[in-house]
Scaffold this active site. Structure first.
Site, PDB file in Angstrom:
ATOM      1  N   HIS A   1       0.830  -1.211   0.000  1.00 51.75           N
ATOM      2  CA  HIS A   1       0.000   0.000   0.000  1.00 51.75           C
ATOM      3  C   HIS A   1       0.863   1.258   0.000  1.00 51.75           C
ATOM      4  O   HIS A   1       0.536   2.242  -0.653  1.00 51.75           O
ATOM      5  CB  HIS A   1      -0.940   0.012   1.212  1.00 51.75           C
ATOM      6  CG  HIS A   1      -2.245  -0.662   0.939  1.00 51.75           C
ATOM      7  ND1 HIS A   1      -2.397  -2.022   1.001  1.00 51.75           N
ATOM      8  CD2 HIS A   1      -3.456  -0.166   0.569  1.00 51.75           C
ATOM      9  CE1 HIS A   1      -3.654  -2.328   0.689  1.00 51.75           C
ATOM     10  NE2 HIS A   1      -4.309  -1.224   0.427  1.00 51.75           N
TER      11      HIS A   1
ATOM     12  N   LYS B   1      -9.846  -7.764   8.394  1.00 57.87           N
ATOM     13  CA  LYS B   1     -10.471  -8.038   9.684  1.00 57.87           C
ATOM     14  C   LYS B   1     -10.354  -6.810  10.567  1.00 57.87           C
ATOM     15  O   LYS B   1      -9.385  -6.062  10.467  1.00 57.87           O
ATOM     16  CB  LYS B   1      -9.815  -9.247  10.358  1.00 57.87           C
ATOM     17  CG  LYS B   1      -8.393  -9.001  10.807  1.00 57.87           C
ATOM     18  CD  LYS B   1      -7.892 -10.138  11.678  1.00 57.87           C
ATOM     19  CE  LYS B   1      -6.462  -9.917  12.139  1.00 57.87           C
ATOM     20  NZ  LYS B   1      -6.343  -9.053  13.324  1.00 57.87           N
TER      21      LYS B   1
END
Lengths: 289, 186
Positions: B39, B104
């Protein structure tokens, strides 16, 4: 001098330590200890929320599958924390203890197909070391001529949610409870609940965090030896499970499987409290050589 | 369990709009893994105007870094990592046309706002159920940043990967709704 603790001098090749660490790294990644599994299975029955129960059922299935197929239960196979209790009458031969442990980690993570998750420099380059070394190693000298190794591969999802506070003594027991509850609340669904809550109270700043980590090495759900701390563990577990966070943070009755507290004497002016959380994949293995 | 919605990637605007927090879904098709380091590189490339190694329009990013595959396996254990660490990057990725994220744990307010603006859905997989999840992965190939090892971008072909819609494009949030429901106040 206390003669009762004296043992005969003994030699041990560090190769045995490498071998043991390698084996334990692989076992820890793939075979959840029964004490933790038992608490998760109990949680399935206790949980009332739909997604909480669903998550726990998947987790139980995953525990069985990973054990049967010798596959890592979680892709985060952790940074390896090692607690080594070295008997003072044990003479290690053939190399250094640190090198032997790291060699065991290197071999275990390679041969066990475990993920290498350690970076060389924490800030500047963050380059993966490629073999999951170095481990975080704590050695303690103890009476005897054996070495006890406890291996805790620690995932970062839960490790990131740890917290420390240097409380004033005036904040008392209430202050301790509030801080622990606050830490678990802030962690929310991040550390892969249901968690095991390791708490270290006392000593110095560093000692309390070490105690919190060591608390996670305890047999899951085994109470503190002191009945007052045992009662505090039970009370905190009950309060934490009222928070509603639930498995995976989806909401539910089971946010924590156990609370383990460890304490140490401290300075008249301070009361450090550290919280170290472990995800439900609370991996820990040990061996005495 | 209740009805499971089948989803085939890439996601359309209509598909995303039709999903609600608390829906159970099973995802099939191509998804891309990317976590912290990937990222960082992706958003740096976007800032300097470089071409991205993957066109993320309509795609789903899976926050995951698998264990190495054993001989004969497609992939090792491959569960979700904590999504919150990607919060700083996600709005930039959504502006690139990203339609879904799998991970999550809860997301920041900024991410949820950006999801509403860009019509994006966030799916939760079960953290720590990584061996089980690997069964849903039928193909895996590193497509960028190989040097990042477990953090490389992988193109996965999944079949019936089970997830829960944790936050929908309207901002309904299972992490808030669920906790509110089970919180006990004395």
């Amino acid at each position: 001098m206390n003669h009762s603790t004296e043992t005969c001098m003994r030699e041990l090749s560090v190769d045995k330590i490498t071998e043991a660490v390698k084996r334990l790294c692989i076992e820890a990644a793939c075979d959840l200890p029964e004490d933790v599994e038992k608490l998760i299975r109990e949680a399935v029955d206790k949980e009332e929320s739909k997604f909480g129960k669903y998550s726990l059922e998947k987790i139980v299935k995953n525990v069985e599958l990973s054990r049967n197929e010798n596959a890592p239960m979680c892709q985060d196979t952790g940074i390896v924390v090692v607690f080594a209790e070295v008997g003072q009458d044990l003479r290690l031969v053939g190399g250094s203890l640190t090198d032997a442990i790291n060699e065991g980690v290197r071999q275990g993570y390679e041969e066990g197909y475990l993920r290498k998750s350690v970076v060389e420099d924490p800030v500047l380059n963050r380059k993966n070391t490629g073999d999951n070394t170095p481990a975080v190693i704590y050695t303690e000298l103890v009476p005897g001529n054996e070495i006890k190794l406890q291996i805790l591969p620690k995932g970062a999802g839960s490790e990131n949610m740890g917290a420390l506070k240097m409380l004033k003594p005036a904040e008392g027991l209430e202050g301790v409870k509030n801080f622990i509850i606050q830490a678990v609340t802030q962690a929310g669904g991040n550390p892969c609940p249901p968690v095991i809550v390791g708490v270290g109270i006392g000593g110095t700043m560093d000692k309390s965090t070490l105690l919190a980590k060591k608390a996670l090495a305890r047999h899951a759900g085994e109470p503190h030896a002191n009945p007052e701390y045992q009662a505090l563990e039970e009370e905190l577990l009950e309060e934490i499970n009222k928070l509603g966070i639930g498995p995976q943070g989806f909401g539910g009755k089971v946010t924590a499987l156990a609370v383990h507290i460890e304490t140490y004497p401290t300075h008249i002016a301070t009361m450090p409290v550290a919280v170290c959380l472990n995800c439900h994949a609370a991996r820990h293995k040990e061996v005495t050589l | 369990m209740s009805h499971v919605k089948k989803i085939v990637t890439p996601l359309t605007e209509e598909q995303v709009k039709g999903l609600q927090a608390g829906d159970q879904v099973s995802i099939s098709g191509v998804i891309y893994t990317a976590r912290d380091a990937a990222h960082k590189l992706l958003t740096e490339a976007i800032q300097t105007g470089e071409e991205l190694p993957v066109d993320f329009k309509g795609q789903i990013i899976y926050y995951a870094g698998p264990t190495p595959a054993k001989p004969g396996q497609v992939i090792g254990s491959c569960g979700p990592t904590t999504s919150g660490r990607m919060d700083a990057y996600s709005p930039t990725m959504m502006a690139q046309g990203l339609k879904g994220m799998i991970g999550k744990g809860p997301r920041s307010k900024e991410v949820v706002e950006s999801m509403k603006e860009n019509n994006v859905v966030y799916f939760a997989a079960i953290g720590g159920a990584a061996a089980l999840i690997a069964d849903s992965v039928k193909e895996a190939e590193v497509v960028a940043f190989d040097e990042l090892g477990p953090e490389a971008i992988r193109r996965l072909v999944v079949e019936d990967y089970p997830c829960i819609v944790a936050i929908d494009a309207q901002g309904n949030n299972l992490y808030e709704l669920g906790v509110e429901q089970y919180k006990v106040t004395d």
